[in-house]
Design a protein around this motif. Structure first.
Motif, PDB file in Angstrom:
ATOM      1  N   ILE A 157     -10.676 -20.415   2.584  1.00  0.00           N
ATOM      2  CA  ILE A 157     -10.314 -20.120   3.976  1.00  0.00           C
ATOM      3  C   ILE A 157      -8.878 -19.586   4.056  1.00  0.00           C
ATOM      4  CG2 ILE A 157      -9.954 -21.159   6.265  1.00  0.00           C
ATOM      5  CD1 ILE A 157     -12.317 -23.112   5.461  1.00  0.00           C
ATOM      6  N   GLY A 158      -7.968 -20.200   3.284  1.00  0.00           N
ATOM      7  CA  GLY A 158      -6.564 -19.742   3.273  1.00  0.00           C
ATOM      8  C   GLY A 158      -6.477 -18.292   2.822  1.00  0.00           C
ATOM      9  N   ALA A 159      -7.151 -17.969   1.719  1.00  0.00           N
ATOM     10  CA  ALA A 159      -7.116 -16.583   1.204  1.00  0.00           C
ATOM     11  C   ALA A 159      -7.777 -15.641   2.213  1.00  0.00           C
ATOM     12  CB  ALA A 159      -7.827 -16.502  -0.147  1.00  0.00           C
ATOM     13  N   GLY A 160      -8.864 -16.106   2.854  1.00  0.00           N
ATOM     14  CA  GLY A 160      -9.582 -15.270   3.822  1.00  0.00           C
ATOM     15  C   GLY A 160      -8.743 -14.945   5.041  1.00  0.00           C
ATOM     16  N   ILE A 161      -7.967 -15.933   5.506  1.00  0.00           N
ATOM     17  CA  ILE A 161      -7.120 -15.692   6.687  1.00  0.00           C
ATOM     18  C   ILE A 161      -5.983 -14.727   6.331  1.00  0.00           C
ATOM     19  CG2 ILE A 161      -5.500 -16.824   8.294  1.00  0.00           C
ATOM     20  CD1 ILE A 161      -7.443 -19.234   8.297  1.00  0.00           C
ATOM     21  N   CYS A 162      -5.472 -14.846   5.094  1.00  0.00           N
ATOM     22  CA  CYS A 162      -4.352 -13.978   4.681  1.00  0.00           C
ATOM     23  C   CYS A 162      -4.809 -12.554   4.362  1.00  0.00           C
ATOM     24  CB  CYS A 162      -3.662 -14.545   3.436  1.00  0.00           C
ATOM     25  SG  CYS A 162      -2.846 -16.096   3.754  1.00  0.00           S
ATOM     26  N   LEU A 163      -6.081 -12.388   3.995  1.00  0.00           N
ATOM     27  CA  LEU A 163      -6.554 -11.079   3.506  1.00  0.00           C
ATOM     28  C   LEU A 163      -6.230  -9.896   4.441  1.00  0.00           C
ATOM     29  CD1 LEU A 163      -8.137  -9.873   1.013  1.00  0.00           C
ATOM     30  CD2 LEU A 163     -10.108  -9.825   2.522  1.00  0.00           C
ATOM     31  N   PRO A 164      -6.516 -10.005   5.777  1.00  0.00           N
ATOM     32  CA  PRO A 164      -6.233  -8.835   6.622  1.00  0.00           C
ATOM     33  C   PRO A 164      -4.752  -8.449   6.605  1.00  0.00           C
ATOM     34  CG  PRO A 164      -7.507 -10.485   7.841  1.00  0.00           C
ATOM     35  CD  PRO A 164      -7.144 -11.097   6.538  1.00  0.00           C
ATOM     36  N   ILE A 165      -3.869  -9.453   6.575  1.00  0.00           N
ATOM     37  CA  ILE A 165      -2.420  -9.166   6.590  1.00  0.00           C
ATOM     38  C   ILE A 165      -2.032  -8.419   5.305  1.00  0.00           C
ATOM     39  CG2 ILE A 165      -0.112 -10.238   6.690  1.00  0.00           C
ATOM     40  CD1 ILE A 165      -1.677 -12.746   7.899  1.00  0.00           C
ATOM     41  N   PHE A 166      -2.545  -8.910   4.165  1.00  0.00           N
ATOM     42  CA  PHE A 166      -2.215  -8.276   2.891  1.00  0.00           C
ATOM     43  C   PHE A 166      -2.846  -6.887   2.777  1.00  0.00           C
ATOM     44  CE2 PHE A 166      -0.840 -12.501   1.919  1.00  0.00           C
ATOM     45  CZ  PHE A 166       0.163 -12.329   0.989  1.00  0.00           C
ATOM     46  N   LEU A 167      -4.049  -6.743   3.349  1.00  0.00           N
ATOM     47  CA  LEU A 167      -4.715  -5.435   3.271  1.00  0.00           C
ATOM     48  C   LEU A 167      -3.919  -4.390   4.061  1.00  0.00           C
ATOM     49  CD1 LEU A 167      -7.114  -3.694   2.351  1.00  0.00           C
ATOM     50  CD2 LEU A 167      -8.348  -4.427   4.375  1.00  0.00           C
ATOM     51  N   VAL A 168      -3.470  -4.780   5.264  1.00  0.00           N
ATOM     52  CA  VAL A 168      -2.691  -3.835   6.077  1.00  0.00           C
ATOM     53  C   VAL A 168      -1.398  -3.467   5.339  1.00  0.00           C
ATOM     54  CG1 VAL A 168      -1.398  -3.576   8.239  1.00  0.00           C
ATOM     55  CG2 VAL A 168      -3.685  -4.560   8.287  1.00  0.00           C
ATOM     56  N   ALA A 169      -0.726  -4.474   4.755  1.00  0.00           N
ATOM     57  CA  ALA A 169       0.517  -4.207   4.005  1.00  0.00           C
ATOM     58  C   ALA A 169       0.220  -3.280   2.827  1.00  0.00           C
ATOM     59  CB  ALA A 169       1.120  -5.525   3.518  1.00  0.00           C
ATOM     60  N   HIS A 170      -0.903  -3.525   2.132  1.00  0.00           N
ATOM     61  CA  HIS A 170      -1.287  -2.709   0.975  1.00  0.00           C
ATOM     62  C   HIS A 170      -1.474  -1.243   1.381  1.00  0.00           C
ATOM     63  CE1 HIS A 170      -3.395  -1.535  -2.684  1.00  0.00           C
ATOM     64  NE2 HIS A 170      -4.385  -1.070  -1.944  1.00  0.00           N
ATOM     65  N   ILE A 171      -2.142  -1.034   2.518  1.00  0.00           N
ATOM     66  CA  ILE A 171      -2.408   0.337   2.960  1.00  0.00           C
ATOM     67  C   ILE A 171      -1.093   1.041   3.340  1.00  0.00           C
ATOM     68  CG2 ILE A 171      -3.547   1.723   4.753  1.00  0.00           C
ATOM     69  CD1 ILE A 171      -5.712  -0.547   4.800  1.00  0.00           C
ATOM     70  N   LEU A 172      -0.235   0.317   4.097  1.00  0.00           N
ATOM     71  CA  LEU A 172       1.019   0.942   4.540  1.00  0.00           C
ATOM     72  C   LEU A 172       1.904   1.271   3.344  1.00  0.00           C
ATOM     73  CD1 LEU A 172       1.786  -1.195   7.740  1.00  0.00           C
ATOM     74  CD2 LEU A 172       0.770   1.092   7.586  1.00  0.00           C
ATOM     75  N   LEU A 173       1.998   0.326   2.394  1.00  0.00           N
ATOM     76  CA  LEU A 173       2.815   0.564   1.200  1.00  0.00           C
ATOM     77  C   LEU A 173       2.227   1.702   0.373  1.00  0.00           C
ATOM     78  CD1 LEU A 173       3.525  -3.136   0.153  1.00  0.00           C
ATOM     79  CD2 LEU A 173       5.233  -1.467   0.896  1.00  0.00           C
ATOM     80  N   GLY A 174       0.885   1.743   0.275  1.00  0.00           N
ATOM     81  CA  GLY A 174       0.215   2.786  -0.508  1.00  0.00           C
ATOM     82  C   GLY A 174       0.472   4.158   0.064  1.00  0.00           C
ATOM     83  N   ARG A 175       0.418   4.256   1.412  1.00  0.00           N
ATOM     84  CA  ARG A 175       0.634   5.566   2.053  1.00  0.00           C
ATOM     85  C   ARG A 175       2.037   6.081   1.780  1.00  0.00           C
ATOM     86  NH1 ARG A 175      -2.272   4.569   7.752  1.00  0.00           N
ATOM     87  NH2 ARG A 175      -4.399   4.587   6.958  1.00  0.00           N
ATOM     88  N   ARG A 176       2.977   5.138   1.655  1.00  0.00           N
ATOM     89  CA  ARG A 176       4.374   5.572   1.405  1.00  0.00           C
ATOM     90  C   ARG A 176       4.538   6.202   0.030  1.00  0.00           C
ATOM     91  NH1 ARG A 176       7.987   0.600   3.367  1.00  0.00           N
ATOM     92  NH2 ARG A 176       9.144   1.267   1.549  1.00  0.00           N
ATOM     93  N   THR A 177       3.577   5.900  -0.878  1.00  0.00           N
ATOM     94  CA  THR A 177       3.686   6.463  -2.231  1.00  0.00           C
ATOM     95  C   THR A 177       2.909   7.773  -2.368  1.00  0.00           C
ATOM     96  OG1 THR A 177       1.707   5.378  -3.120  1.00  0.00           O
ATOM     97  CG2 THR A 177       3.745   4.094  -3.202  1.00  0.00           C
ATOM     98  N   ALA A 178       2.302   8.238  -1.223  1.00  0.00           N
ATOM     99  CA  ALA A 178       1.478   9.455  -1.304  1.00  0.00           C
ATOM    100  C   ALA A 178       2.350  10.673  -1.612  1.00  0.00           C
ATOM    101  CB  ALA A 178       0.749   9.655   0.018  1.00  0.00           C
ATOM    102  N   PRO A 179       1.838  11.607  -2.440  1.00  0.00           N
ATOM    103  CA  PRO A 179       2.616  12.809  -2.740  1.00  0.00           C
ATOM    104  C   PRO A 179       2.778  13.670  -1.483  1.00  0.00           C
ATOM    105  CG  PRO A 179       0.411  12.957  -3.691  1.00  0.00           C
ATOM    106  CD  PRO A 179       0.520  11.604  -3.069  1.00  0.00           C
ATOM    107  N   VAL A 180       3.947  14.326  -1.346  1.00  0.00           N
ATOM    108  CA  VAL A 180       4.142  15.131  -0.123  1.00  0.00           C
ATOM    109  C   VAL A 180       3.653  16.561  -0.300  1.00  0.00           C
ATOM    110  CG1 VAL A 180       5.875  14.053   1.344  1.00  0.00           C
ATOM    111  CG2 VAL A 180       6.559  15.040  -0.858  1.00  0.00           C
TER     112      VAL A 180
END
Ligand code: HEM
Ligand code: HEM
Length: 144
Positions: free
Chosen positions: A121-144
């Motif tokens: 349950i703890g990991a499940g509640i945290c998952l959306p927060i980490f997923l959003v952070a993962h996507i935002l951080l990933g987009r910052r590494t995209a080639p321009v």
């Protein structure tokens, strides 16, 4: 330029959809489980059973999509040295969810089950927060 590490639109929507299903059914199950000794407990108990069934069905689809993500997304991003730290966290969190869910489904031991439940349950509640952070951080590494 089209980024080859981006997920296909339909795959991405499917993943967001099924993860939302997992999160929502898990959270409502918590409410139903808490209410099961209330006067209308029978209704909550049967709702909890339906929710767990939807959650278990969703788990099968989640496993399918996560299996596809490893070669098409995680492996290629890793080789491209993009977003490695948050990517590793995503893999670890999903591995924890899958391992604990296996235990929840198959382990009868009353000593271990509450631990597995709390970790899941703890990991499940945290998952959306980490997923959003993962996507935002990933987009910052995209080639321009
Ligand atoms: C279970 C593991 C993982 C899941 C569920 C996951 C999920 C996602 C999702 C949904 C996106 C946004 C969709 C998109 O941009 O196409 C994303 C973006 C990204 N992820 Fe992952 N990911 C995982 C593992 C990893 C790993 C291990 C790495 C790196 C080693 C990684 C690197 C990236 C990068 C670089 C982006 C940004 C792509 C872009 O927009 O240019 N991911 N991830
Ligand atoms: C997205 C966030 C998630 C949340 C909030 C969540 C929440 C929950 C909750 C509250 C339970 C019931 C715990 C108990 O019986 O003590 C549960 C059980 C379970 N979860 Fe999750 N979960 C999530 C993600 C996942 C994922 C990603 C998987 C597998 C891919 C998964 C598979 C399972 C399974 C198989 C069970 C046991 C079902 C049963 O006993 O019939 N869950 N989850």
């Amino acid at each position: 330029m089209c980024d080859p590490l981006r997920l296909n639109r339909w795959f991405r929507r499917g993943l967001y959809g099924v993860l939302t299903l997992m999160f929502v059914t898990g959270m409502i199950w918590l409410v139903a489980d808490w209410k099961k000794s209330a006067p209308d407990g029978e209704m909550w108990q049967s709702m909890a059973a339906w929710l767990l069934m939807a959650h278990g069905g969703g788990a099968m689809i989640t496993l399918l999509l996560l299996g596809a993500i490893l070669p098409v997304h995680a492996y290629r991003s890793w080789r491209g040295r993009r977003n490695r730290t948050s990517g590793a966290i995503m893999v670890t969190m999903n591995a924890v969810l899958i391992t604990t869910s296996f235990g929840l489904y198959y382990m009868g031991s009353e000593a271990i089950r509450p631990w597995l439940s709390d970790i899941h349950i703890g990991a499940g509640i945290c998952l959306p927060i980490f997923l959003v952070a993962h996507i935002l951080l990933g987009r910052r590494t995209a080639p321009v």
